[in-house]
Design a protein around this motif. Structure first.
Motif, PDB file in Angstrom:
ATOM      1  N   LEU A  17       0.856  -1.181   0.000  1.00 32.45           N
ATOM      2  CA  LEU A  17       0.000   0.000   0.000  1.00 32.45           C
ATOM      3  C   LEU A  17       0.894   1.233   0.000  1.00 32.45           C
ATOM      4  O   LEU A  17       1.783   1.362   0.841  1.00 32.45           O
ATOM      5  CB  LEU A  17      -0.901   0.011   1.242  1.00 32.45           C
ATOM      6  N   VAL A  18       0.668   2.123  -0.953  1.00 31.73           N
ATOM      7  CA  VAL A  18       1.387   3.392  -1.011  1.00 31.73           C
ATOM      8  C   VAL A  18       0.366   4.490  -0.740  1.00 31.73           C
ATOM      9  O   VAL A  18      -0.692   4.521  -1.366  1.00 31.73           O
ATOM     10  CB  VAL A  18       2.053   3.611  -2.390  1.00 31.73           C
ATOM     11  N   VAL A  19       0.681   5.370   0.196  1.00 27.86           N
ATOM     12  CA  VAL A  19      -0.201   6.489   0.534  1.00 27.86           C
ATOM     13  C   VAL A  19       0.575   7.773   0.298  1.00 27.86           C
ATOM     14  O   VAL A  19       1.687   7.942   0.806  1.00 27.86           O
ATOM     15  CB  VAL A  19      -0.685   6.399   1.996  1.00 27.86           C
ATOM     16  N   ALA A  20      -0.025   8.667  -0.474  1.00 24.67           N
ATOM     17  CA  ALA A  20       0.620   9.930  -0.796  1.00 24.67           C
ATOM     18  C   ALA A  20       0.104  11.035   0.116  1.00 24.67           C
ATOM     19  O   ALA A  20      -1.066  11.060   0.492  1.00 24.67           O
ATOM     20  CB  ALA A  20       0.347  10.289  -2.255  1.00 24.67           C
ATOM     21  N   THR A  21       1.011  11.948   0.430  1.00 27.25           N
ATOM     22  CA  THR A  21       0.688  13.104   1.255  1.00 27.25           C
ATOM     23  C   THR A  21       1.423  14.321   0.705  1.00 27.25           C
ATOM     24  O   THR A  21       2.465  14.180   0.062  1.00 27.25           O
ATOM     25  CB  THR A  21       1.094  12.879   2.729  1.00 27.25           C
ATOM     26  N   THR A  22       0.907  15.477   0.992  1.00 27.69           N
ATOM     27  CA  THR A  22       1.580  16.701   0.573  1.00 27.69           C
ATOM     28  C   THR A  22       2.548  17.202   1.646  1.00 27.69           C
ATOM     29  O   THR A  22       3.204  18.216   1.449  1.00 27.69           O
ATOM     30  CB  THR A  22       0.555  17.815   0.252  1.00 27.69           C
ATOM     31  N   SER A  23       2.653  16.497   2.769  1.00 26.26           N
ATOM     32  CA  SER A  23       3.522  16.928   3.868  1.00 26.26           C
ATOM     33  C   SER A  23       4.423  15.787   4.327  1.00 26.26           C
ATOM     34  O   SER A  23       3.941  14.732   4.746  1.00 26.26           O
ATOM     35  CB  SER A  23       2.668  17.406   5.051  1.00 26.26           C
ATOM     36  N   ALA A  24       5.716  16.028   4.296  1.00 27.22           N
ATOM     37  CA  ALA A  24       6.675  15.024   4.764  1.00 27.22           C
ATOM     38  C   ALA A  24       6.481  14.711   6.248  1.00 27.22           C
ATOM     39  O   ALA A  24       6.861  13.631   6.708  1.00 27.22           O
ATOM     40  CB  ALA A  24       8.102  15.503   4.509  1.00 27.22           C
ATOM     41  N   ALA A  25       5.859  15.612   6.973  1.00 29.19           N
ATOM     42  CA  ALA A  25       5.608  15.373   8.401  1.00 29.19           C
ATOM     43  C   ALA A  25       4.658  14.194   8.627  1.00 29.19           C
ATOM     44  O   ALA A  25       4.617  13.641   9.728  1.00 29.19           O
ATOM     45  CB  ALA A  25       5.031  16.639   9.046  1.00 29.19           C
ATOM     46  N   ASP A  26       3.923  13.791   7.590  1.00 31.28           N
ATOM     47  CA  ASP A  26       2.979  12.671   7.708  1.00 31.28           C
ATOM     48  C   ASP A  26       3.635  11.305   7.503  1.00 31.28           C
ATOM     49  O   ASP A  26       3.005  10.278   7.735  1.00 31.28           O
ATOM     50  CB  ASP A  26       1.848  12.819   6.684  1.00 31.28           C
ATOM     51  N   ILE A  27       4.891  11.279   7.089  1.00 36.23           N
ATOM     52  CA  ILE A  27       5.555  10.009   6.774  1.00 36.23           C
ATOM     53  C   ILE A  27       5.540   9.044   7.960  1.00 36.23           C
ATOM     54  O   ILE A  27       5.187   7.870   7.785  1.00 36.23           O
ATOM     55  CB  ILE A  27       6.980  10.244   6.230  1.00 36.23           C
ATOM     56  N   PRO A  28       5.879   9.457   9.182  1.00 36.62           N
ATOM     57  CA  PRO A  28       5.851   8.495  10.306  1.00 36.62           C
ATOM     58  C   PRO A  28       4.469   7.872  10.519  1.00 36.62           C
ATOM     59  O   PRO A  28       4.371   6.672  10.810  1.00 36.62           O
ATOM     60  CB  PRO A  28       6.279   9.339  11.507  1.00 36.62           C
ATOM     61  N   LEU A  29       3.417   8.653  10.377  1.00 42.51           N
ATOM     62  CA  LEU A  29       2.056   8.137  10.541  1.00 42.51           C
ATOM     63  C   LEU A  29       1.744   7.079   9.485  1.00 42.51           C
ATOM     64  O   LEU A  29       1.192   6.014   9.791  1.00 42.51           O
ATOM     65  CB  LEU A  29       1.048   9.293  10.446  1.00 42.51           C
ATOM     66  N   ILE A  30       2.131   7.359   8.257  1.00 38.59           N
ATOM     67  CA  ILE A  30       1.874   6.420   7.153  1.00 38.59           C
ATOM     68  C   ILE A  30       2.667   5.135   7.358  1.00 38.59           C
ATOM     69  O   ILE A  30       2.132   4.028   7.220  1.00 38.59           O
ATOM     70  CB  ILE A  30       2.206   7.089   5.801  1.00 38.59           C
ATOM     71  N   LEU A  31       3.933   5.275   7.723  1.00 40.88           N
ATOM     72  CA  LEU A  31       4.769   4.091   7.952  1.00 40.88           C
ATOM     73  C   LEU A  31       4.256   3.265   9.132  1.00 40.88           C
ATOM     74  O   LEU A  31       4.256   2.032   9.077  1.00 40.88           O
ATOM     75  CB  LEU A  31       6.224   4.505   8.185  1.00 40.88           C
ATOM     76  N   ALA A  32       3.793   3.938  10.173  1.00 41.85           N
ATOM     77  CA  ALA A  32       3.271   3.231  11.349  1.00 41.85           C
ATOM     78  C   ALA A  32       2.029   2.416  11.010  1.00 41.85           C
ATOM     79  O   ALA A  32       1.759   1.393  11.651  1.00 41.85           O
ATOM     80  CB  ALA A  32       2.957   4.227  12.463  1.00 41.85           C
ATOM     81  N   ALA A  33       1.303   2.833   9.997  1.00 38.29           N
ATOM     82  CA  ALA A  33       0.110   2.096   9.579  1.00 38.29           C
ATOM     83  C   ALA A  33       0.461   0.922   8.672  1.00 38.29           C
ATOM     84  O   ALA A  33      -0.421   0.155   8.265  1.00 38.29           O
ATOM     85  CB  ALA A  33      -0.859   3.040   8.860  1.00 38.29           C
ATOM     86  N   GLY A  34       1.752   0.782   8.334  1.00 34.22           N
ATOM     87  CA  GLY A  34       2.186  -0.342   7.504  1.00 34.22           C
ATOM     88  C   GLY A  34       2.201  -0.054   6.014  1.00 34.22           C
ATOM     89  O   GLY A  34       2.301  -0.969   5.207  1.00 34.22           O
ATOM     90  N   ALA A  35       2.126   1.214   5.638  1.00 38.45           N
ATOM     91  CA  ALA A  35       2.131   1.590   4.226  1.00 38.45           C
ATOM     92  C   ALA A  35       3.442   2.283   3.874  1.00 38.45           C
ATOM     93  O   ALA A  35       4.177   2.732   4.759  1.00 38.45           O
ATOM     94  CB  ALA A  35       0.960   2.522   3.930  1.00 38.45           C
ATOM     95  N   GLN A  36       3.731   2.370   2.594  1.00 32.82           N
ATOM     96  CA  GLN A  36       4.834   3.192   2.123  1.00 32.82           C
ATOM     97  C   GLN A  36       4.311   4.601   1.910  1.00 32.82           C
ATOM     98  O   GLN A  36       3.148   4.782   1.537  1.00 32.82           O
ATOM     99  CB  GLN A  36       5.396   2.657   0.804  1.00 32.82           C
ATOM    100  N   ALA A  37       5.176   5.581   2.133  1.00 35.49           N
ATOM    101  CA  ALA A  37       4.772   6.980   1.972  1.00 35.49           C
ATOM    102  C   ALA A  37       5.347   7.554   0.687  1.00 35.49           C
ATOM    103  O   ALA A  37       6.452   7.199   0.279  1.00 35.49           O
ATOM    104  CB  ALA A  37       5.251   7.797   3.162  1.00 35.49           C
TER     105      ALA A  37
END
Length: 155
Positions: free
Chosen positions: A62-82
Motif C-alpha cells: 500500500l502506497v499512501v501519498a501526502t503533501t507533507s513530509a511530516a505525515d511520513i511516520p504516521l503512514i509508515l506506522a500504519a504499515g504503508a509506504q509513503a
C-alpha cells in the motif's frame, strides 16, 4: 469471514493482468486487507491526502501519498509506504471536475478525441480545429492544467 469473489473475477484478473491463479487470489485478499487502511489514512491526513494505490502484481504494498513530509511516520506506522506529492487528491479532483465541465461544452459543439491525465494535470486534444475559438484561447486557464493541440504543448 472470507467472501468469495464474484464469478469470473479471478479469471479476469488472470487474463487481464497476466497473473497466476495464486497471484489473483492474493491480490484480492491484499486489496481487502489494505483498502481499510488506505481509507483510514485518507481521513487522518485530510486535505494533505494525495491518494493511495496498491503496488505489485499481488497488490502487496500500500502506497499512501501526502503533501507533507511530516505525515511520513504516521503512514509508515500504519504499515504503508509513503510518497510525498505536490498536489492533494482534493486538488486533483477539483482539476478533473473543471476539465469535465469545460470538455462538456466542447463536446456539445462537436465530438472530439480528448485524452485527460489527471495525475499530470494535462489534456491532449486531437482536433483543436473543432473547438470553439474562445476554448482554444484558454478554456483551462487558471486551473493548473497544461494541454496539447496537435503535438504543440501550451501552458
Amino acid at each position: 469471514m472470507r467472501v468469495a469473489p464474484p464469478p469470473g473475477m479471478l479469471e479476469a484478473l488472470e487474463r487481464d493482468l497476466g497473473l497466476s491463479a495464486a497471484q489473483a487470489q492474493a491480490r484480492l485478499l491484499n486489496e481487502a486487507r489494505l483498502t481499510p487502511i488506505a481509507e483510514q489514512l485518507g481521513k487522518l491526513l485530510g486535505p494533505r491526502f494525495g491518494g493511495a494505490w496498491l503496488r505489485g502484481n499481488s497488490a502487496h504494498t500500500l502506497v499512501v501519498a501526502t503533501t507533507s513530509a511530516a505525515d511520513i511516520p504516521l503512514i509508515l506506522a500504519a504499515g504503508a509506504q509513503a510518497d510525498v506529492v505536490t498536489r492533494s487528491l482534493g486538488f486533483l479532483e477539483g482539476i478533473k471536475e473543471k476539465i469535465d465541465n469545460t470538455l462538456a461544452v466542447a463536446q456539445a459543439v462537436q465530438d472530439i478525441v480528448v485524452n485527460v491525465d489527471v495525475v499530470r494535470a494535462s489534456v491532449a486534444v486531437e482536433d483543436a480545429g473543432s473547438l470553439p475559438g474562445g476554448f482554444r484561447q484558454g478554456g483551462f486557464e487558471g486551473i493548473g492544467v497544461s494541454w496539447t493541440f496537435r503535438g504543440v504543448e501550451l501552458r
